[in-house]
Scaffold this motif. Structure first.
Motif, short mmCIF file in Angstrom:
data_model
loop_
_atom_site.label_atom_id
_atom_site.label_comp_id
_atom_site.label_asym_id
_atom_site.label_seq_id
_atom_site.Cartn_x
_atom_site.Cartn_y
_atom_site.Cartn_z
N CYS A 84 0.83 -1.20 0.00
CA CYS A 84 0.00 0.00 0.00
C CYS A 84 0.87 1.25 0.00
O CYS A 84 2.06 1.21 0.26
N CYS A 85 0.23 2.35 -0.31
CA CYS A 85 0.85 3.67 -0.28
C CYS A 85 -0.07 4.59 0.51
O CYS A 85 -1.27 4.65 0.24
N LEU A 86 0.48 5.27 1.52
CA LEU A 86 -0.31 6.17 2.34
C LEU A 86 -0.29 7.57 1.73
O LEU A 86 0.77 8.14 1.51
N CYS A 87 -1.46 8.11 1.47
CA CYS A 87 -1.60 9.46 0.94
C CYS A 87 -2.32 10.30 1.98
O CYS A 87 -3.31 9.85 2.56
N THR A 88 -1.83 11.51 2.23
CA THR A 88 -2.43 12.37 3.24
C THR A 88 -2.85 13.69 2.62
O THR A 88 -2.44 14.04 1.52
N TRP A 89 -3.66 14.45 3.37
CA TRP A 89 -4.16 15.74 2.90
C TRP A 89 -3.23 16.88 3.29
O TRP A 89 -3.54 18.03 3.03
N GLY A 90 -2.15 16.60 3.93
CA GLY A 90 -1.23 17.65 4.35
C GLY A 90 0.05 17.06 4.88
O GLY A 90 0.19 15.84 4.99
N PRO A 91 0.98 17.90 5.26
CA PRO A 91 2.31 17.43 5.65
C PRO A 91 2.41 16.91 7.08
O PRO A 91 3.46 16.44 7.49
N ASP A 92 1.33 16.94 7.87
CA ASP A 92 1.43 16.62 9.29
C ASP A 92 1.14 15.18 9.67
O ASP A 92 1.69 14.68 10.64
N ASP A 93 0.24 14.50 8.96
CA ASP A 93 -0.23 13.19 9.41
C ASP A 93 0.88 12.15 9.53
O ASP A 93 0.95 11.44 10.53
#
Length: 131
Positions: free
Chosen positions: A98-107
């Motif tokens: 899997c690849c984790l995609c986030t909505w911002g630089p913090d998660d």
């Protein structure tokens, strides 16, 4: 490969003095209190979602700002699994490739800090900030 769009919710200390420490000078700024994610297929369509509340270990009092933004309360989280169990459930749901995609630089940095604070392996799948 599964694309996982990750959205963590986290709590924070109510004061600088109440910050938890992993070791001297290395404080935990944010404690994960919920995993939220959507799993996407190759066409970027949502095929599954997950929401896992996390019982906080270090910041038992939910910061008023966090409570207003998330709607999460101590009552909601008190019966939830602790971070290590919630993380295991989340990674099992993600699958091995899997690849984790986030909505911002913090998660992802917050997730890594929480892994380290709980003495867990902080090796994560590849991750990208979608912004």
């Amino acid at each position: 490969m599964q694309l996982i769009v990750l959205d963590l919710e986290w709590n924070q200390p109510t004061s600088y003095q109440s910050a938890a420490y992993r070791r001297v000078g290395d404080r935990l700024l944010f404690e994960v209190i919920q995993f939220g994610a959507a799993k996407l297929d190759e066409g970027l369509e949502i095929v599954d979602t997950i929401s896992i509340p996390v019982n906080p270990t270090h910041y038992q009092t939910i910061h008023p700002r966090v409570r207003r933004m998330t709607g999460l309360t101590r009552d909601v989280l008190c019966d939830a699994p602790a971070f290590p169990e919630a993380m295991e459930t989340f990674m099992d749901w993600c699958g091995e490739d899997c690849c984790l995609c986030t909505w911002g630089p913090d998660d992802l940095p917050v997730l890594m800090d929480n892994l380290l604070m709980h003495g867990l392996d902080a090796t994560l799948p590849d991750g990208y900030d979608l912004q």
